[in-house]
Design a protein around this motif. Structure first.
Motif, PDB file in Angstrom:
ATOM      1  N   LYS A 169      -1.917   5.224   3.513  1.00  0.00           N
ATOM      2  CA  LYS A 169      -1.135   5.958   2.523  1.00  0.00           C
ATOM      3  C   LYS A 169       0.355   5.652   2.695  1.00  0.00           C
ATOM      4  O   LYS A 169       1.076   5.413   1.724  1.00  0.00           O
ATOM      5  CB  LYS A 169      -1.396   7.458   2.691  1.00  0.00           C
ATOM      6  N   ALA A 170       0.794   5.606   3.951  1.00  0.00           N
ATOM      7  CA  ALA A 170       2.200   5.338   4.237  1.00  0.00           C
ATOM      8  C   ALA A 170       2.602   3.952   3.726  1.00  0.00           C
ATOM      9  O   ALA A 170       3.701   3.752   3.202  1.00  0.00           O
ATOM     10  CB  ALA A 170       2.464   5.452   5.722  1.00  0.00           C
ATOM     11  N   ILE A 171       1.695   3.007   3.866  1.00  0.00           N
ATOM     12  CA  ILE A 171       2.000   1.649   3.399  1.00  0.00           C
ATOM     13  C   ILE A 171       2.124   1.622   1.874  1.00  0.00           C
ATOM     14  O   ILE A 171       3.090   1.085   1.323  1.00  0.00           O
ATOM     15  CB  ILE A 171       0.900   0.657   3.851  1.00  0.00           C
ATOM     16  N   PHE A 172       1.182   2.268   1.192  1.00  0.00           N
ATOM     17  CA  PHE A 172       1.201   2.189  -0.269  1.00  0.00           C
ATOM     18  C   PHE A 172       2.214   3.126  -0.916  1.00  0.00           C
ATOM     19  O   PHE A 172       2.472   3.041  -2.109  1.00  0.00           O
ATOM     20  CB  PHE A 172      -0.209   2.421  -0.839  1.00  0.00           C
ATOM     21  N   THR A 173       2.789   4.052  -0.132  1.00  0.00           N
ATOM     22  CA  THR A 173       3.875   4.857  -0.691  1.00  0.00           C
ATOM     23  C   THR A 173       5.230   4.313  -0.267  1.00  0.00           C
ATOM     24  O   THR A 173       6.264   4.853  -0.636  1.00  0.00           O
ATOM     25  CB  THR A 173       3.759   6.329  -0.237  1.00  0.00           C
ATOM     26  N   GLY A 174       5.213   3.265   0.564  1.00  0.00           N
ATOM     27  CA  GLY A 174       6.464   2.617   0.910  1.00  0.00           C
ATOM     28  C   GLY A 174       7.125   3.190   2.150  1.00  0.00           C
ATOM     29  O   GLY A 174       8.266   2.845   2.466  1.00  0.00           O
ATOM     30  N   LYS A 175       6.448   4.065   2.872  1.00  0.00           N
ATOM     31  CA  LYS A 175       7.068   4.655   4.076  1.00  0.00           C
ATOM     32  C   LYS A 175       6.974   3.700   5.253  1.00  0.00           C
ATOM     33  O   LYS A 175       7.793   3.730   6.156  1.00  0.00           O
ATOM     34  CB  LYS A 175       6.389   5.986   4.399  1.00  0.00           C
ATOM     35  N   VAL A 176       5.961   2.885   5.261  1.00  0.00           N
ATOM     36  CA  VAL A 176       5.828   1.869   6.298  1.00  0.00           C
ATOM     37  C   VAL A 176       6.023   0.513   5.641  1.00  0.00           C
ATOM     38  O   VAL A 176       5.382   0.211   4.627  1.00  0.00           O
ATOM     39  CB  VAL A 176       4.440   1.944   6.964  1.00  0.00           C
ATOM     40  N   ALA A 230       0.118  11.459  -4.071  1.00  0.00           N
ATOM     41  CA  ALA A 230       1.450  10.933  -3.758  1.00  0.00           C
ATOM     42  C   ALA A 230       1.775   9.777  -4.708  1.00  0.00           C
ATOM     43  O   ALA A 230       0.884   9.142  -5.268  1.00  0.00           O
ATOM     44  CB  ALA A 230       1.488  10.454  -2.312  1.00  0.00           C
ATOM     45  N   LYS A 231       3.072   9.538  -4.881  1.00  0.00           N
ATOM     46  CA  LYS A 231       3.462   8.513  -5.838  1.00  0.00           C
ATOM     47  C   LYS A 231       3.481   7.139  -5.174  1.00  0.00           C
ATOM     48  O   LYS A 231       4.038   6.982  -4.092  1.00  0.00           O
ATOM     49  CB  LYS A 231       4.856   8.862  -6.371  1.00  0.00           C
ATOM     50  N   ALA A 232       2.880   6.190  -5.841  1.00  0.00           N
ATOM     51  CA  ALA A 232       2.783   4.862  -5.248  1.00  0.00           C
ATOM     52  C   ALA A 232       4.131   4.164  -5.272  1.00  0.00           C
ATOM     53  O   ALA A 232       4.968   4.402  -6.150  1.00  0.00           O
ATOM     54  CB  ALA A 232       1.751   4.032  -5.996  1.00  0.00           C
ATOM     55  N   LEU A 233       4.295   3.299  -4.280  1.00  0.00           N
ATOM     56  CA  LEU A 233       5.482   2.451  -4.200  1.00  0.00           C
ATOM     57  C   LEU A 233       5.525   1.503  -5.406  1.00  0.00           C
ATOM     58  O   LEU A 233       4.489   1.043  -5.873  1.00  0.00           O
ATOM     59  CB  LEU A 233       5.358   1.654  -2.896  1.00  0.00           C
ATOM     60  N   LYS A 234       6.716   1.241  -5.912  1.00  0.00           N
ATOM     61  CA  LYS A 234       6.849   0.248  -6.981  1.00  0.00           C
ATOM     62  C   LYS A 234       6.619  -1.133  -6.386  1.00  0.00           C
ATOM     63  O   LYS A 234       7.372  -1.563  -5.525  1.00  0.00           O
ATOM     64  CB  LYS A 234       8.265   0.288  -7.551  1.00  0.00           C
ATOM     65  N   ALA A 235       5.603  -1.791  -6.799  1.00  0.00           N
ATOM     66  CA  ALA A 235       5.330  -3.093  -6.197  1.00  0.00           C
ATOM     67  C   ALA A 235       4.691  -3.988  -7.234  1.00  0.00           C
ATOM     68  O   ALA A 235       4.516  -3.599  -8.389  1.00  0.00           O
ATOM     69  CB  ALA A 235       4.400  -2.915  -5.007  1.00  0.00           C
ATOM     70  N   GLN A 236       4.341  -5.182  -6.797  1.00  0.00           N
ATOM     71  CA  GLN A 236       3.615  -6.086  -7.690  1.00  0.00           C
ATOM     72  C   GLN A 236       2.369  -5.400  -8.213  1.00  0.00           C
ATOM     73  O   GLN A 236       1.700  -4.684  -7.472  1.00  0.00           O
ATOM     74  CB  GLN A 236       3.144  -7.295  -6.888  1.00  0.00           C
ATOM     75  N   GLU A 237       2.058  -5.657  -9.455  1.00  0.00           N
ATOM     76  CA  GLU A 237       0.825  -5.107 -10.002  1.00  0.00           C
ATOM     77  C   GLU A 237       0.013  -6.240 -10.595  1.00  0.00           C
ATOM     78  O   GLU A 237       0.524  -7.012 -11.388  1.00  0.00           O
ATOM     79  CB  GLU A 237       1.134  -4.080 -11.101  1.00  0.00           C
TER      80      GLU A 237
END
Lengths: 264, 307, 296, 297
Positions: C137-144, C180-187
Motif C-alpha cells: 500500500k505504501a508503495i502504491f500511495t507513494g510513501k515508499v 487510500a488515494k493512489a500515487l499519480k504514476a504511469q497508467e
C-alpha cells in the motif's frame, strides 16, 4: 512618352458577309477592365489578324469569341454568330466551341496517340465507324500538312512530335470537327522559322474553307497572310481595316508608331 | 441556318454530360462535407456535455493540473484538469513536426531533384511502406528498443516526451515526405532552368526558387504530418509513460490527449462524467488542429504574397 | 475506342460498387433478418474475459449450429454501458456493475463465470520477494519510493498503475489500498503492455492477472502468501475478482443455454483453467460488490 | 563562404538527412523482417488463429485485412474521386470551398479511436450493422477520405491547364474533358494517394476494434453466397484484421507464442504492403501508357 488619344478610332465595316461580329464587347478580370467596347466584323472565308503589344487585350478578345473566358472573366456585350448572340448564358457553349474552334499559343496535344488526338473528339460526338474515322484522320492531317510526316506512326504518342508538328496536329484536331471558324492564339510564337512557314502555308491553304482569326505578335506574319487586320492597344481596338491599308496608310497615330517600330 | 440557330439554343449531349458531372461531383463533395459535419457535431455534442451537463467550468478543465475524473477534488468538483495533456500533446506534436520537416524536405529534395531515378524509384516507395506499419508495432519497437536506449543514455525511466517525439518523428516522416515531394514535383521545370541559366548554383536554385515555389505545398504537408501526430494514440501511449503529470523534463512520464483518450474510453460508461471528459479531450484535439490549420494557412498566404 | 472505355468502365464499376455497398447494407440486413433462423447472441466488453468467451462460443457453436455468437472486446465500461442500453445480448465485465458509475446495477442480472487472481509483479532485478500488505500500500500511495525501504537494494521504485476504471485496478485498489488515494504514476490499460514494461524497466512494480506472469517478470508474495489459485479459492490471497457476464433482465432461452454451457463442469474444469482463470466452482468464499468476503 | 561552398555544404546536408532516414528505414524494416520472417511458414499463413495454444496462424486475419481494404476502397474511392474532382475542377473560390477543405484536413487529425467509437455508435448500433466488415469499412472511409481526396485533388491540379483548354475548345463538355483527358494524366498521382491510404487502412487497429470487431469467426471459403452468414464474402460478419490481431496478441494475448505471432504477422503485413506498393506502381505505369499511348520508345 507621348500621350495618345484613345477615343479616336478607325474601324471599317467590311462589305463582305460577316461570319462573326462583336458589339461593344467588354471584359473584366475582377475590377480590372481588360477590354473596352470592342466592335468588329469578321468577313467570311477571310483571314483576320489581331495585332498589338503584349497586354493589349487581343488574346483576351479572341478567347471571348468561343467563350473560353467564361470561368476566368466577366464578359459583357454581344457576339453575333448566325444572327444569334452567343454571349448569353442559355446558349449551348459546347455547340459554340464545335463551330468556333481554337488553337493555342503553346502546342497542347492530348497525351494520347496521334490518331487518337484527332479521333477522340469525333468519337465523343458519336462517330464510331472505323473506316470513317480513319478517313477523317487522314483528311484533316493532310489539310494541316502533317500527313506525310506522320502517316507511318499514327499510333505513336503525340508528345513525341516536334513543336511545329504538335501545333499542326492541334490545327488538324480542330479541322477534323469541321468547324466554321478557326481561332488561333499566336500559334507560331513558340516555333522556329521553318515550322512557322509551314503553319502559315497551312493557313493560307485553309482560307478558302474557313474563317480564320489569328492573334499575332509578328507584323510581317500579319501582312503576309491576313486579309484584314485589327490593331489593339491597352484594351482598345483602335484601327481595323484591310491589311494592306492598315500597314501602308494607318489613320491613327498609335498604329503608325506601332507598325513603324516607334512605339513608346 | 435555322438548324444552326436551333443547335445553339438547344442543350446537347455535352450539356447533359456536364450537368451530370457537376452534380455527381458536387454530390460527392457535399457528402464528404456532411460526413465531416456529422462527426464534428458528434464529437462536439459529447465533448460539450462536460460543461453543460456536468457543469465543469471551462477554466478548471483547461487550466487544472490534476486528472482524476472518478474522484471528487477539494473544490467539490471532479478533478478533470487537462492542462498536462494539452501541454504534452502540443509539445510532442510540434517537436516531432520540427524534427521531421528538415528530414522530410531533405529526402523530398533528394527524391525529386538530386536523384530522381534512384531516389524516386526506391527510396520513396520504401518510405511509404512506413505508413502501413501498424502503430502498435511502432509502439512495441519503441518500448523494447527506444525506451531502454533513452534510459541508458539519459537515465530516468526512459518514458517521456523525448521518446514520444522520436516515435512520432518516424511515424510522420512518410506523410510529410510524400506530400512535400508531390509539391516539389509540381514546380514547373522552367523555374529550374531559368534559375540555372542565371548562374545560380544548384542549392541557390533549390532554395531560392524551387523551395519558395513549393512552400505552400510543403506547409500543407507539415499540417498533415502534425495532424497524424496529433491523432496518433496507440504508439505514443506505450512510450510516453501515460501518467497525467506535467512534464518536468524530456524524460518524465506524462500523457497526451489521445493516449488518455484511448486508455480511458473502454473503461468508462457512456453518458457519465468520466466518459464525457474524454470526449472533451477529443474536442480539444479538434480545436487545436483547427488552430494549427488556420495558422499554417495564414503563414502560407503571407509567404506567397512576399514572393 | 476500347482504350477509352476502360477508364469509364473503371469509374462506373467503382461508383456503382460504392452505391451498392452503401445501399446494399440495408438489403443484406433485411435478407439476414428475413432468414432469422439462427439466434444471434452478441457479447461485448472486457478484453480480459474475451478469449474465454470467444473460445467457449466457438466450441458451443460447433454443437449448436442454430446459434451465432459474436464476441467482441471494447473494455468493461463499454460492455456495461451497452448491456444497459440494450444494444447487446451480454455485457462482459471485470467489475461489478454496482462499481461502475452511471450503471444501474439492479436492472442487470449478474452471471459469474470465472475468477481471476491478480498479483503484484516486479522486474527481475528487484531482489525483494515478499511484501507486507502495508508495504504494498505504501508503495502504491507513494510513501515508499525506494526498494531499500522495504528490504531490497538501493533502487528507485517505478510504479506502473492500471487504467482508471479498469477492472484490474478496481480490484487491486479495493484489496490493497482500501480507499487510500493512489500515487499519480504511469497508467497502462492492457496486460500485455504492462508485462513488457515491467520486464524491460529496472525497479518497476505493477500488477497483473495470474495468466500473464511469465519467466521475464517476478510475482511477489504478500505476507508470505504465494499467488496461487488454491490460495485464491480460500481467500488467503485477497486480490481476486469475478469475471461477470451481465444480461439485461433475465436472459432468453438461447442465451441462458449458452450461459449454462459456460457454467458447466466441462468448461469450468477445462477451458477456464486452460486459459489461466480459476473456476467459480472451486471457490470456497464469495465476494460482493462492496468487497465483503463470506465463507460459502 | 563562397557560393560553391554553400552549395556543397547544402548538398552534403541533404545527403546526411537522407542517410539518417535510410538508416532508420532499414533499421526498422530490417528489424521487423528479421524478427518476423523466421516465423512465417505455409502453416502460419493457412491455418486459423488459436486462443491459448501455440501454433496458431493468421489465415482469416489476412483475408479479412484484404477484404476490408477492398471494401473500404470501393466505398471511399468514388466519393474521394468525386470530391477531388469537384474541389479541383468545379469548386468556386469562396469561403464555402475553403471551409470544406479545412474540414477535410481537420478530419484527418481525428484520433482513430474517436473515429472508431463514432463508427461504433453510428454504424454498429444506430444503423444496426453489428460488428461487421461493412461497419469497419465505413469507419475507415472516414480515415481514407481526407488523404485520398487531397491527393486526387493535387494530382488533378498538377495536370497543365492547357490540356483542359484543348479539350474544352473542341466542344467537349468539362466532364468529358476531366474524365477522358485530365484524369488519365493524373492517374499516377492518384495511385500514389491510393497506395498511401491503403497502407494506412492496412495498419489501422484502433478504429476497427469497435467496428469490425476483434474476433474472427470461422468462415467457409467455399461459400460464395455473400448473404450467407458463414460465407467468407459476407460483409455483415465480424472480422478481425491483421493489425487488430497484432494489437490483440500484444496486449491481451495469452498464447505462449504471442511474440512469434506478432513478429510474423507484422512481417507479413509489411511484405503485403510492399507487394501492393510495387504492384500498384507497375499497374499505374502500364495503365498510364495504355491510356496515353506513350509507350517508351
Amino acid at each position: 512618352m507621348q500621350t495618345y488619344q484613345y477615343d479616336q478610332t478607325n474601324i471599317c465595316q467590311p462589305t463582305l458577309a460577316p461570319a462573326l461580329a462583336t458589339r461593344e464587347l467588354e471584359v473584366f478580370y475582377g475590377d480590372k477592365q481588360a477590354l473596352f467596347k470592342g466592335s468588329l466584323q469578321f468577313p467570311k472565308h477571310r483571314i483576320t489578324a489581331l495585332i498589338g503589344a503584349s497586354g493589349s487585350g487581343k488574346s483576351t478578345f479572341l478567347r471571348c469569341l468561343n467563350r473560353m473566358n467564361d470561368r476566368v472573366a466577366t464578359v459583357k456585350g454581344r457576339i453575333l454568330y448566325h444572327d444569334t448572340d452567343i454571349n448569353q448564358r442559355q446558349i449551348n457553349v459546347y455547340q459554340v466551341r464545335r463551330q468556333i474552334s481554337m488553337v493555342f499559343q503553346r502546342p497542347n496535344p492530348f497525351a494520347k496517340s496521334i490518331r487518337e488526338n484527332i479521333a477522340f473528339a469525333l468519337k465523343q460526338q458519336g462517330l464510331h465507324d472505323r473506316a470513317q474515322l480513319a478517313a477523317r484522320v487522314e483528311t484533316s492531317l493532310k489539310a494541316a500538312a502533317l500527313w506525310d510526316e506522320v502517316k507511318d506512326e499514327l499510333d505513336q504518342s503525340a508528345l513525341a512530335l516536334s513543336g511545329g508538328q504538335q501545333q499542326r496536329l492541334c490545327i488538324a484536331r480542330c479541322l477534323a470537327l469541321a468547324p466554321d471558324i478557326l481561332l488561333l492564339d499566336e500559334p507560331a510564337s513558340a516555333l522556329d522559322p521553318i515550322s512557322t512557314a509551314k503553319i502559315e502555308a497551312t493557313l493560307a491553304a485553309l482560307r478558302h474553307d474557313y474563317t480564320i482569326i489569328i492573334v499575332t505578335h509578328n507584323m510581317q506574319q500579319a501582312s503576309r497572310i491576313a486579309d484584314y487586320t485589327a490593331f489593339f492597344h491597352l484594351g482598345h481596338i483602335l484601327e481595323y481595316s484591310e491589311t494592306e491599308a492598315l500597314f501602308t496608310r494607318p489613320q491613327i497615330k498609335v498604329t503608325e508608331d506601332y507598325i513603324s517600330g516607334n512605339f513608346g | 441556318m435555322d438548324r444552326m440557330k436551333q443547335n445553339l439554343h438547344q442543350a446537347s449531349k455535352a450539356s447533359y454530360q456536364d450537368y451530370f458531372g457537376k452534380s455527381i461531383s458536387l454530390f460527392c463533395a457535399s457528402l464528404v462535407g456532411m460526413l465531416v459535419v456529422a462527426i464534428l457535431y458528434f464529437v462536439m455534442t459529447r465533448g460539450l456535455a462536460t460543461f453543460t451537463q456536468n457543469h465543469i467550468s471551462l477554466r478548471s478543465f483547461l487550466l487544472g493540473q490534476t486528472w482524476n475524473p472518478t474522484q471528487i477534488g477539494a473544490n467539490g468538483q471532479p478533478e478533470v484538469g487537462a492542462l498536462p495533456m494539452i501541454v504534452t500533446s502540443l509539445a510532442v506534436t510540434l517537436l516531432a513536426a520540427l524534427l521531421a520537416t528538415p528530414f522530410a524536405v531533405g529526402v523530398a529534395l533528394f527524391v525529386t531533384e538530386i536523384a530522381p531515378r534512384r531516389g524516386g524509384q526506391l527510396l520513396q516507395p520504401m518510405i511509404e511502406l512506413l505508413v502501413g506499419i501498424p502503430s502498435v508495432v511502432y509502439g512495441f519497437i519503441g518500448l523494447s528498443a527506444l525506451v531502454p536506449l533513452m534510459r541508458h543514455l539519459f537515465g530516468g525511466t526512459g518514458f517521456g516526451i523525448l521518446t514520444g517525439t522520436l516515435v512520432l518523428f518516424v511515424m510522420v516522416l512518410p506523410t510529410i515526405t510524400s506530400l512535400a515531394s508531390d509539391s516539389l514535383r509540381a514546380v514547373p521545370l522552367d523555374y529550374h532552368s531559368a534559375a540555372l541559366a542565371l548562374g545560380a548554383t544548384r542549392w541557390q536554385m533549390l532554395y531560392k526558387v524551387v523551395l519558395r515555389a513549393a512552400l505552400p505545398g510543403i506547409l500543407t504537408a507539415v499540417i498533415f504530418g502534425m495532424a497524424r501526430a496529433f491523432g496518433e494514440a496507440l504508439a505514443v501511449q506505450m512510450v510516453i509513460g501515460n501518467a497525467v503529470l506535467m512534464p518536468k523534463g524530456w524524460l518524465t512520464p506524462t500523457s497526451t490527449l489521445t493516449s488518455q483518450l484511448t486508455t480511458g474510453i473502454g473503461n468508462t460508461t457512456l453518458g457519465t462524467l468520466p466518459n464525457n471528459v474524454l470526449w472533451s479531450l477529443a474536442l480539444i484535439l479538434l480545436v487545436m488542429s483547427l488552430f494549427f490549420n488556420s495558422l499554417v494557412r495564414f503563414i502560407g498566404r503571407r509567404g506567397r504574397m512576399q514572393k | 475506342m476500347k482504350k477509352g472505355k476502360i477508364f469509364s468502365a473503371l469509374i462506373a464499376v467503382t461508383i456503382t460498387g460504392g452505391l451498392l455497398a452503401s445501399c446494399g447494407s440495408s438489403n443484406a440486413k433485411n435478407a439476414s433478418s428475413a432468414k432469422a433462423s439462427p439466434t444471434k447472441i452478441t457479447a461485448v466488453g472486457s478484453t480480459a474475459l474475451q478469449p474465454l468467451v470467444e473460445q467457449a462460443a466457438k466450441d458451443y457453436q460447433n454443437k449448436h449450429s442454430n446459434v451465432t455468437i459474436n464476441v467482441q472486446g471494447g473494455g468493461s465500461g463499454t460492455g456495461l454501458s451497452q448491456i444497459q442500453s440494450g444494444a447487446v445480448t451480454i455485457g462482459n465485465s471485470d467489475i461489478f456493475a454496482a462499481q461502475q458509475t452511471g450503471i444501474t446495477a439492479s436492472k442487470l442480472v449478474d452471471h459469474r463465470v470465472a475468477v481471476v487472481g491478480m498479483t503484484p509483479v516486479v522486474n527481475r532485478d528487484v531482489t525483494v520477494k515478499n511484501l507486507t500488505m502495508a508495504q504494498l500500500k505504501a508503495i502504491f500511495t507513494g510513501k515508499v519510493t525506494n526498494w531499500k525501504q522495504v528490504g531490497g537494494k538501493d533502487e528507485k521504485i517505478n510504479v506502473v498503475n492500471r487504467a482508471q476504471g479498469s477492472g484490474t485496478r478496481a480490484t487491486f485498489e479495493a484489496a490493497v489500498l482500501k480507499g487510500a488515494k493512489a500515487l499519480k504514476a504511469q497508467e497502462q490499460d492492457s496486460n500485455g503492455t504492462v508485462q513488457k514494461i515491467v520486464s524491460s524497466t529496472p525497479g518497476t512494480i505493477s500488477y497483473l492477472a495470474f495468466s500473464y506472469v511469465n519467466k521475464n517478470i517476478k510475482a511477489l508474495s504478500i505476507d508470505n502468501v504465494k499467488p496461487t489459485a488454491t490460495n485464491v479459492t480460500t481467500n488467503k490471497w485477497q486480490i481476486w475478482s469475478y469475471e461477470h457476464m451481465y444480461t439485461k433482465g433475465q436472459p432468453n432461452a438461447a442465451t441462458q443455454k449458452f450461459l449454462n454451457y459456460i457454467d458447466s463442469k466441462q468448461v469450468q474444469n477445462g477451458l477456464v483453467q486452460k486459459l489461466g482463470y480459476i473456476s467459480v466452482h472451486d471457490m470456497q468464499v464469495t465476494k460482493n460488490a462492496a468487497g465483503t468476503v463470506k465463507q460459502q | 563562404m563562397s557560393r560553391k561552398t554553400t552549395d556543397r555544404l547544402a548538398t552534403g546536408t541533404i545527403y546526411a538527412f537522407v542517410g539518417v532516414v535510410v538508416a532508420i528505414l532499414c533499421g526498422l524494416i530490417g528489424y521487423i523482417l528479421i524478427t518476423g520472417i523466421p516465423d512465417i511458414s505455409w502453416h502460419f499463413l493457412t491455418s486459423a488463429a488459436t486462443a491459448f495454444t501455440a501454433g496458431g496462424g493468421i489465415r482469416d486475419q489476412l483475408f479479412n485485412s484484404l477484404y476490408l481494404l477492398l471494401l473500404t476502397l470501393v466505398i471511399s474511392f468514388p466519393f474521394a474521386l468525386g470530391c477531388g474532382i469537384y474541389l479541383s475542377e468545379y469548386a468556386p473560390q469562396n469561403w464555402v470551398t475553403g471551409l470544406l477543405r479545412m474540414a477535410i484536413e481537420v478530419l484527418s487529425s481525428l484520433p482513430s479511436v474517436v473515429v472508431g467509437l463514432f463508427g461504433y455508435l453510428i454504424f454498429v448500433i444506430r444503423f444496426n450493422l453489428g460488428f461487421s466488415i461493412l461497419a469497419g469499412a465505413l469507419a475507415l472511409t472516414f480515415f481514407n477520405l481526407p488523404i485520398l481526396t487531397r491527393s486526387i485533388e493535387e494530382a488533378l491540379q498538377d495536370v497543365p491547364n492547357l490540356q483542359r483548354e484543348a479539350g474544352v475548345s473542341l466542344g467537349l463538355s468539362n466532364w468529358r474533358t476531366i474524365t477522358k483527358i485530365v484524369l488519365p494524366i493524373a492517374l499516377p498521382g492518384i495511385l500514389t494517394g491510393i497506395i498511401i491510404s491503403a497502407g494506412r487502412v492496412f495498419g489501422e487497429a484502433a478504429a476497427l476494434i469497435y467496428t469490425s470487431g476483434q474476433s474472427a469467426p470461422t468462415v467457409d471459403y467455399g461459400n460464395w453466397n455473400f448473404l450467407s452468414a458463414d460465407s467468407f464474402l459476407n460483409p455483415m460478419r465480424p472480422a478481425e484484421t491483421l493489425a487488430v490481431h497484432i494489437w490483440k496478441v500484444n496486449t491481451e494475448g495469452i498464447t505462449p507464442d504471442a511474440v512469434a505471432i506478432s513478429a510474423g504477422a507484422s512481417a507479413v503485413l509489411i511484405v503485403i504492403i510492399l507487394i501492393f506498393n510495387v504492384g500498384a506502381r507497375f499497374l499505374g505505369q502500364r495503365l498510364y501508357q495504355h491510356l496515353t499511348a506513350s509507350k517508351s520508345k
